[in-house]
Design an enzyme around this catalytic site. Structure first.
Site, short mmCIF file in Angstrom:
data_model
loop_
_atom_site.label_atom_id
_atom_site.label_comp_id
_atom_site.label_asym_id
_atom_site.label_seq_id
_atom_site.Cartn_x
_atom_site.Cartn_y
_atom_site.Cartn_z
N ASN A 21 -2.95 -29.02 27.80
CA ASN A 21 -2.20 -29.61 26.84
C ASN A 21 -0.71 -30.11 27.42
O ASN A 21 -0.27 -29.38 28.45
CB ASN A 21 -1.88 -28.87 25.52
N ARG A 47 10.16 -23.73 20.22
CA ARG A 47 9.00 -23.74 19.95
C ARG A 47 8.13 -22.29 19.94
O ARG A 47 8.52 -21.81 21.06
CB ARG A 47 8.19 -24.87 20.77
N LYS A 89 -3.20 -18.58 29.55
CA LYS A 89 -2.56 -19.97 29.83
C LYS A 89 -1.49 -19.76 30.95
O LYS A 89 -0.96 -18.90 31.00
CB LYS A 89 -2.02 -20.60 28.41
N ASP A 112 6.53 -23.71 12.67
CA ASP A 112 7.23 -22.43 13.35
C ASP A 112 8.23 -21.83 12.37
O ASP A 112 8.44 -20.38 12.38
CB ASP A 112 7.80 -22.87 14.75
#
Length: 186
Positions: A51, A62, A75, A171
């Site tokens: 991504n 974020r 990740k 969020d």
């Protein structure tokens, strides 16, 4: 010769990845990912998803995102443009660093990435306008397993370097961790 230097961090399973570019008068070549070089840090699955995100404004916040088991993912987070304050939060049940966080300054210039193991939540704050990140994941996004923690949860006491800028409704709507949260059982 290894082109990725892995440095274990204080939270078990979390690694700083330093890329070693090859440079000459033409420019540079940098290895972004190598399963063989990341295997010693626990990356054994194929890359299931890649991504790219762009945060337009400095201060944008974020996170903190994760996937619940059985879709918990490892990740590798890299900054391709600008700079970010990248945060990993340990949510693993029984971990000696449960609910502790670690942050790394990632930028397009410093060649660093953060390798985040399953059972961690991840988030970041853009330190520059037009900050771009590239994420490699061991699991594809599973909407039913998607979860998050409010990035300003006072219990976590994450230190964000800038005043909070833009944050998505999603969020901003995340709940703080409940007092009885026992962690993710992987």
């Amino acid at each position: 010769m290894s082109r990725l230097v892995l440095t274990p961090l204080l939270l078990a399973g979390l690694f700083r990845v330093q890329r070693l570019p090859r440079e000459d008068d033409r420019g540079a070549f940098t290895r972004l990912f190598c399963t063989q070089e990341l295997a010693s840090a626990g990356w054994t699955a194929p890359v299931a998803q890649i991504n790219h995100s762009r945060s337009a404004q400095r201060g944008c916040l974020r996170g903190m995102h994760y996937q619940r088991p059985p879709h918990a993912e490892m990740k590798l987070v890299s900054c391709l443009r600008g700079a970010v304050w990248d945060v990993a939060l340990d949510l693993r049940h029984g971990s000696s660093s449960f609910l502790q966080w670690h942050a790394e300054f990632l930028s397009a210039d410093n060649g660093r990435a953060l390798l985040i193991p399953p059972g961690f939540a991840h988030g970041f704050q853009a330190l520059t306008d037009d900050a771009e990140l590239l994420y490699c994941h061991t699991c594809a996004h599973a909407p039913a397993a998607q979860a998050g923690v409010h990035p300003l949860d006072p219990r976590l006491a994450i230190v964000w370097p800038l005043p909070t800028g833009q944050m998505s409704e999603h969020d901003a709507g995340q709940a703080a961790l409940p007092a009885d949260f026992e962690g993710l059982r992987l």
